[in-house]
Design an enzyme around this catalytic site. Structure first.
Site, PDB file in Angstrom:
ATOM      1  N   HIS A   1       6.212 -11.863   6.142  1.00  0.00           N
ATOM      2  CA  HIS A   1       6.016 -11.497   4.741  1.00  0.00           C
ATOM      3  C   HIS A   1       7.357 -11.266   4.083  1.00  0.00           C
ATOM      4  O   HIS A   1       8.307 -10.823   4.717  1.00  0.00           O
ATOM      5  CB  HIS A   1       5.140 -10.253   4.617  1.00  0.00           C
ATOM      6  CG  HIS A   1       5.520  -9.137   5.535  1.00  0.00           C
ATOM      7  ND1 HIS A   1       5.164  -9.136   6.865  1.00  0.00           N
ATOM      8  CD2 HIS A   1       6.235  -8.024   5.330  1.00  0.00           C
ATOM      9  CE1 HIS A   1       5.644  -8.044   7.442  1.00  0.00           C
ATOM     10  NE2 HIS A   1       6.304  -7.354   6.535  1.00  0.00           N
TER      11      HIS A   1
ATOM     12  N   VAL B   1       4.162  -5.309  10.602  1.00  0.00           N
ATOM     13  CA  VAL B   1       2.999  -6.201  10.606  1.00  0.00           C
ATOM     14  C   VAL B   1       3.476  -7.586  11.038  1.00  0.00           C
ATOM     15  O   VAL B   1       4.369  -8.172  10.402  1.00  0.00           O
ATOM     16  CB  VAL B   1       2.330  -6.263   9.214  1.00  0.00           C
ATOM     17  CG1 VAL B   1       1.147  -7.218   9.249  1.00  0.00           C
ATOM     18  CG2 VAL B   1       1.893  -4.870   8.762  1.00  0.00           C
TER      19      VAL B   1
ATOM     20  N   ILE C   1       0.824  -1.210   0.000  1.00  0.00           N
ATOM     21  CA  ILE C   1       0.000   0.000   0.000  1.00  0.00           C
ATOM     22  C   ILE C   1       0.863   1.267   0.000  1.00  0.00           C
ATOM     23  O   ILE C   1       0.410   2.337  -0.395  1.00  0.00           O
ATOM     24  CB  ILE C   1      -0.953  -0.014   1.218  1.00  0.00           C
ATOM     25  CG1 ILE C   1      -2.147   0.881   0.997  1.00  0.00           C
ATOM     26  CG2 ILE C   1      -0.238   0.335   2.505  1.00  0.00           C
ATOM     27  CD1 ILE C   1      -3.276   0.651   1.986  1.00  0.00           C
TER      28      ILE C   1
END
Ligand code: AMP
Length: 116
Positions: free
Chosen positions: A101, A97, A32
């Site tokens: 990832h 987060v 994002i």
């Protein structure tokens, strides 16, 4: 049971995101807040909070992160010039987060590994 993050909502398509790839093990979507012309985040569908929490049973899933990274790099047209794969762990690693990832970054020369 590990705590869910916003990435679980992306996997379940409960919030909007630009998903480029999804299968039974992993999901890949555009970051994002892209830090390069191509910036894709590739995650296991299973919640694993940090690299410290990886178990032997996760090896197939985590291997999938790399094969998807390779496919997406080709699809994005950055395979030949090159790209960078990054996994941040905990606060010193800059992890924001807590659902592991892989960042796939490319599309321009990325400079030295550590900046600032
Ligand atoms: P990290 O700092 O390694 O934990 O990276 C987390 C990444 O997730 C950052 O690059 C964020 O820009 C990205 N991110 C956070 N929320 C979203 C979202 N809803 N959709 C896409 N990317 C996101």
């Amino acid at each position: 049971m590990a705590e869910e993050t916003i990435f679980s909502k992306i996997i379940r398509k409960e919030i909007p995101s630009d998903i480029l790839y999804q299968d039974e093990l992993v999901t890949a979507f555009r970051d994002i807040s892209p830090r390069a012309p191509t910036h894709v985040v590739i995650i296991p569908n299973k919640v694993i909070p940090t690299v410290n929490d990886i178990e032997e049973d996760d090896e197939v899933t985590l291997g999938r992160l790399f094969t998807v990274a390779r496919k997406l790099a080709k699809q994005e047209g950055i395979a030949e010039d090159g790209y960078r794969l990054i996994m941040n762990c905990n606060s010193h690693g800059g992890q924001e987060v807590y659902h592991i990832h892989m960042h796939l970054l490319g599309g321009k020369p990325l400079g030295p590994l550590l900046m600032g």
